[in-house]
Scaffold this motif. Structure first.
Motif, PDB file in Angstrom:
ATOM      1  N   LEU A 207      98.064  95.091   9.883  1.00  0.00           N
ATOM      2  CA  LEU A 207      98.679  94.867   8.578  1.00  0.00           C
ATOM      3  C   LEU A 207      99.555  93.641   8.644  1.00  0.00           C
ATOM      4  O   LEU A 207     100.364  93.486   9.555  1.00  0.00           O
ATOM      5  N   THR A 208      99.407  92.773   7.644  1.00  0.00           N
ATOM      6  CA  THR A 208     100.216  91.567   7.646  1.00  0.00           C
ATOM      7  C   THR A 208     100.461  91.111   6.218  1.00  0.00           C
ATOM      8  O   THR A 208      99.973  91.731   5.272  1.00  0.00           O
ATOM      9  N   MET A 209     101.253  90.052   6.053  1.00  0.00           N
ATOM     10  CA  MET A 209     101.607  89.634   4.699  1.00  0.00           C
ATOM     11  C   MET A 209     100.598  88.624   4.170  1.00  0.00           C
ATOM     12  O   MET A 209      99.956  87.916   4.927  1.00  0.00           O
ATOM     13  N   GLU A 210     100.506  88.568   2.840  1.00  0.00           N
ATOM     14  CA  GLU A 210      99.593  87.596   2.223  1.00  0.00           C
ATOM     15  C   GLU A 210     100.005  86.175   2.551  1.00  0.00           C
ATOM     16  O   GLU A 210      99.176  85.293   2.700  1.00  0.00           O
ATOM     17  N   ARG A 211     101.323  85.954   2.657  1.00  0.00           N
ATOM     18  CA  ARG A 211     101.855  84.612   2.866  1.00  0.00           C
ATOM     19  C   ARG A 211     101.745  84.159   4.313  1.00  0.00           C
ATOM     20  O   ARG A 211     102.482  84.641   5.168  1.00  0.00           O
ATOM     21  N   GLY A 212     100.826  83.245   4.598  1.00  0.00           N
ATOM     22  CA  GLY A 212     100.788  82.609   5.907  1.00  0.00           C
ATOM     23  C   GLY A 212     100.382  83.503   7.061  1.00  0.00           C
ATOM     24  O   GLY A 212     101.033  83.513   8.107  1.00  0.00           O
ATOM     25  N   ALA A 213      99.308  84.280   6.894  1.00  0.00           N
ATOM     26  CA  ALA A 213      98.871  85.187   7.955  1.00  0.00           C
ATOM     27  C   ALA A 213      97.888  84.474   8.885  1.00  0.00           C
ATOM     28  O   ALA A 213      96.697  84.371   8.605  1.00  0.00           O
ATOM     29  N   ALA A 214      98.386  84.002  10.017  1.00  0.00           N
ATOM     30  CA  ALA A 214      97.574  83.154  10.899  1.00  0.00           C
ATOM     31  C   ALA A 214      96.433  83.926  11.577  1.00  0.00           C
ATOM     32  O   ALA A 214      95.327  83.404  11.708  1.00  0.00           O
ATOM     33  N   MET A 215      96.685  85.162  11.994  1.00  0.00           N
ATOM     34  CA  MET A 215      95.612  85.905  12.679  1.00  0.00           C
ATOM     35  C   MET A 215      94.480  86.225  11.712  1.00  0.00           C
ATOM     36  O   MET A 215      93.305  86.098  12.051  1.00  0.00           O
ATOM     37  N   LYS A 216      94.828  86.621  10.490  1.00  0.00           N
ATOM     38  CA  LYS A 216      93.792  86.928   9.500  1.00  0.00           C
ATOM     39  C   LYS A 216      92.928  85.685   9.224  1.00  0.00           C
ATOM     40  O   LYS A 216      91.698  85.762   9.227  1.00  0.00           O
ATOM     41  N   ALA A 217      93.580  84.543   9.026  1.00  0.00           N
ATOM     42  CA  ALA A 217      92.834  83.301   8.766  1.00  0.00           C
ATOM     43  C   ALA A 217      91.960  82.954   9.962  1.00  0.00           C
ATOM     44  O   ALA A 217      90.823  82.486   9.816  1.00  0.00           O
ATOM     45  N   SER A 218      92.463  83.205  11.166  1.00  0.00           N
ATOM     46  CA  SER A 218      91.706  82.885  12.378  1.00  0.00           C
ATOM     47  C   SER A 218      90.509  83.822  12.542  1.00  0.00           C
ATOM     48  O   SER A 218      89.413  83.380  12.903  1.00  0.00           O
ATOM     49  N   LEU A 219      90.711  85.105  12.262  1.00  0.00           N
ATOM     50  CA  LEU A 219      89.600  86.057  12.367  1.00  0.00           C
ATOM     51  C   LEU A 219      88.512  85.691  11.360  1.00  0.00           C
ATOM     52  O   LEU A 219      87.319  85.735  11.673  1.00  0.00           O
ATOM     53  N   ASP A 220      88.925  85.296  10.148  1.00  0.00           N
ATOM     54  CA  ASP A 220      87.945  84.895   9.137  1.00  0.00           C
ATOM     55  C   ASP A 220      87.187  83.640   9.569  1.00  0.00           C
ATOM     56  O   ASP A 220      85.996  83.504   9.302  1.00  0.00           O
ATOM     57  N   GLU A 229     103.315  77.865   7.172  1.00  0.00           N
ATOM     58  CA  GLU A 229     104.251  78.977   7.195  1.00  0.00           C
ATOM     59  C   GLU A 229     105.015  79.058   5.884  1.00  0.00           C
ATOM     60  O   GLU A 229     105.399  78.040   5.322  1.00  0.00           O
ATOM     61  N   GLU A 230     105.213  80.279   5.401  1.00  0.00           N
ATOM     62  CA  GLU A 230     105.951  80.471   4.162  1.00  0.00           C
ATOM     63  C   GLU A 230     106.984  81.555   4.369  1.00  0.00           C
ATOM     64  O   GLU A 230     106.795  82.451   5.186  1.00  0.00           O
ATOM     65  N   ALA A 231     108.063  81.476   3.602  1.00  0.00           N
ATOM     66  CA  ALA A 231     109.097  82.505   3.710  1.00  0.00           C
ATOM     67  C   ALA A 231     108.517  83.842   3.264  1.00  0.00           C
ATOM     68  O   ALA A 231     107.766  83.924   2.303  1.00  0.00           O
ATOM     69  N   SER A 232     108.867  84.906   3.988  1.00  0.00           N
ATOM     70  CA  SER A 232     108.389  86.239   3.642  1.00  0.00           C
ATOM     71  C   SER A 232     109.442  87.261   4.024  1.00  0.00           C
ATOM     72  O   SER A 232     110.231  87.028   4.945  1.00  0.00           O
ATOM     73  N   LEU A 261      96.111  92.845   3.916  1.00  0.00           N
ATOM     74  CA  LEU A 261      97.201  91.940   3.528  1.00  0.00           C
ATOM     75  C   LEU A 261      98.094  92.589   2.473  1.00  0.00           C
ATOM     76  O   LEU A 261      97.600  93.247   1.551  1.00  0.00           O
ATOM     77  N   LEU A 262      99.391  92.359   2.611  1.00  0.00           N
ATOM     78  CA  LEU A 262     100.360  92.942   1.687  1.00  0.00           C
ATOM     79  C   LEU A 262     101.141  91.860   0.952  1.00  0.00           C
ATOM     80  O   LEU A 262     101.536  90.860   1.561  1.00  0.00           O
ATOM     81  N   SER A 263     101.386  92.100  -0.326  1.00  0.00           N
ATOM     82  CA  SER A 263     102.206  91.171  -1.121  1.00  0.00           C
ATOM     83  C   SER A 263     103.679  91.413  -0.821  1.00  0.00           C
ATOM     84  O   SER A 263     104.060  92.451  -0.262  1.00  0.00           O
ATOM     85  N   GLU A 264     104.522  90.484  -1.239  1.00  0.00           N
ATOM     86  CA  GLU A 264     105.972  90.638  -1.046  1.00  0.00           C
ATOM     87  C   GLU A 264     106.498  91.882  -1.787  1.00  0.00           C
ATOM     88  O   GLU A 264     107.357  92.586  -1.276  1.00  0.00           O
ATOM     89  N   GLU A 265     105.964  92.138  -2.975  1.00  0.00           N
ATOM     90  CA  GLU A 265     106.401  93.314  -3.733  1.00  0.00           C
ATOM     91  C   GLU A 265     106.037  94.595  -2.992  1.00  0.00           C
ATOM     92  O   GLU A 265     106.800  95.557  -2.961  1.00  0.00           O
ATOM     93  N   GLU A 266     104.844  94.594  -2.402  1.00  0.00           N
ATOM     94  CA  GLU A 266     104.412  95.795  -1.667  1.00  0.00           C
ATOM     95  C   GLU A 266     105.273  96.022  -0.423  1.00  0.00           C
ATOM     96  O   GLU A 266     105.629  97.158  -0.084  1.00  0.00           O
ATOM     97  N   ILE A 267     105.621  94.919   0.254  1.00  0.00           N
ATOM     98  CA  ILE A 267     106.476  95.047   1.439  1.00  0.00           C
ATOM     99  C   ILE A 267     107.870  95.550   1.038  1.00  0.00           C
ATOM    100  O   ILE A 267     108.449  96.431   1.692  1.00  0.00           O
ATOM    101  N   ALA A 268     108.380  95.022  -0.078  1.00  0.00           N
ATOM    102  CA  ALA A 268     109.691  95.487  -0.573  1.00  0.00           C
ATOM    103  C   ALA A 268     109.640  96.984  -0.877  1.00  0.00           C
ATOM    104  O   ALA A 268     110.572  97.728  -0.544  1.00  0.00           O
TER     105      ALA A 268
END
Ligand SMILES: *Cc1c(COP(=O)(O)O)cnc(C)c1O
Length: 335
Positions: A207-220, A229-232, A261-268
């Protein structure tokens, strides 16, 4: 499993567990009444945010420091992390009578700096970016012989983090889905390998955030790639996986069943749920499991679920703004 056998076998994790026993807490796994009711199945919370130093990172750091030869330990360890890894490494080195040097840029806030100093580490302030701090690490390794202990991409780190997976299967033998926060992948790789060594049918979901998820982008992409990188709210999940990644990319590719992937609202919402329903203070990275369950993003649950609460090192002002439901807690009312 695309890559066949896991890179790491059960023995590696059992040895790591023995090595770090007494140096780290064996954290409890307790049922969440609210989420069990919501999901109609037992949902267990691995309370790893109560770990010494406030995150699971101490498992890997302790295992790495204890795996060094006495000569290496005498030279001292070094890292560039100002977050949970830096904190854990400072603690682990001190416990073994080794010295830790943590390199950081001038932009690192004072509270992080003083926390790492309080743990007895040498602090080197260099430049204005994480890259410049890493250059100082490289210099200390080549010129002064310090031993670098990286935050995730190292077999001893992965083995240490995997001890958490062993504990989950012991405390929840029927576990069918494990929800793991994912950044550089040390935690996910270790937990997935250890859990599947014990219980091959269990699913492990990163599980990771929508903003700047390097492993997800790499797996894809099928190879390590860089992302901006983005603030999260999940700041502990930021940062790259290293373009020359050697361990965690392949393990995550071969062992993770899915990445969500999780949005900032979902993480909050996850942070709020932890606080209001479970009376637990977790940082954003530690709340992604709750976030995913609350958002209904984990499908086909057909047995007990384990959620890893990975850390609690959140700025308390930020925590308050999240609890108060502010729409942009990262920016509003900053003091
Ligand atoms: C480091 C960290 C993670 C991610 O761990 P990786 O091994 O980098 O994937 C998750 N949660 C917390 C609290 C962390 O400190």
């Amino acid at each position: 499993m695309a890559g066949g056998m896991p890179v790491m076998e059960l023995d590696t994790f059992l040895a790591a567990r023995q090595r770090i026993a007494g140096r780290v807490l064996r954290t409890p796994l307790v049922l969440s009444a609210s989420l069990s009711e919501r999901c109609g199945l037992p949902v267990g919370m691995k309370l790893e945010h109560h770990q010494t130093t406030g995150s699971f990172k101490l498992r890997g750091a302790a295992n790495a420091v204890l795996s060094l030869s006495p000569k290496e330990r005498a030279r001292g360890v070094v890292a560039a992390s100002t977050g949970n890894h830096g904190r854990a490494l400072a603690h682990a080195a001190k416990a073994e009578g080794s010295s830790a040097t943590i390199c950081m840029s001038q932009l690192v806030p004072e509270n992080k700096l003083s926390e790492i100093r309080r743990l007895g580490a040498n602090v080197r302030i260099v430049g204005r970016s994480q890259d410049e701090a890493q250059q100082e690490v490289d210099r200390l390794v080549s010129e002064e012989g310090l031993v670098m202990v990286p935050p995730f991409d190292h077999p001893a780190i992965v083995a240490g983090q995997g001890t958490l997976g062993l504990e989950i299967v012991e405390d929840m033998p029927e576990v069918s889905t494990v929800l793991v926060p994912l950044s550089g992948g040390g935690l996910a790789a270790g937990v997935a390998a250890a859990v599947k060594a014990r219980r091959p049918k269990a699913r492990v979901i990163g599980l990771t955030m929508e903003r700047g998820a390097a492993m997800k982008a790499s797996l894809d992409a099928g190879r390590p790639v860089q992302v901006e990188e983005e603030a999260s709210l999940a700041d502990s999940l930021g940062g790259g996986i290293g373009l020359d990644n050697r361990v965690t990319f392949a393990m995550c590719r071969d062992l993770l069943d899915d990445v969500v992937l999780l949005s900032e609202e979902e993480i909050a919402a996850g942070i709020r749920h932890a606080y209001e329903q479970e009376r637990e203070i977790v940082e954003g990275a530690g709340a992604v499991g709750f976030a995913a369950l609350l958002a209904g993003k984990i499908r086909n649950i057909n047995g007990p679920v384990a959620v890893i609460l990975s850390g609690r090192n959140i700025d308390m002002g930020l925590h308050r703004r999240v609890i108060n439901g502010e729409t942009d807690p990262l920016r509003e009312g900053r003091t």
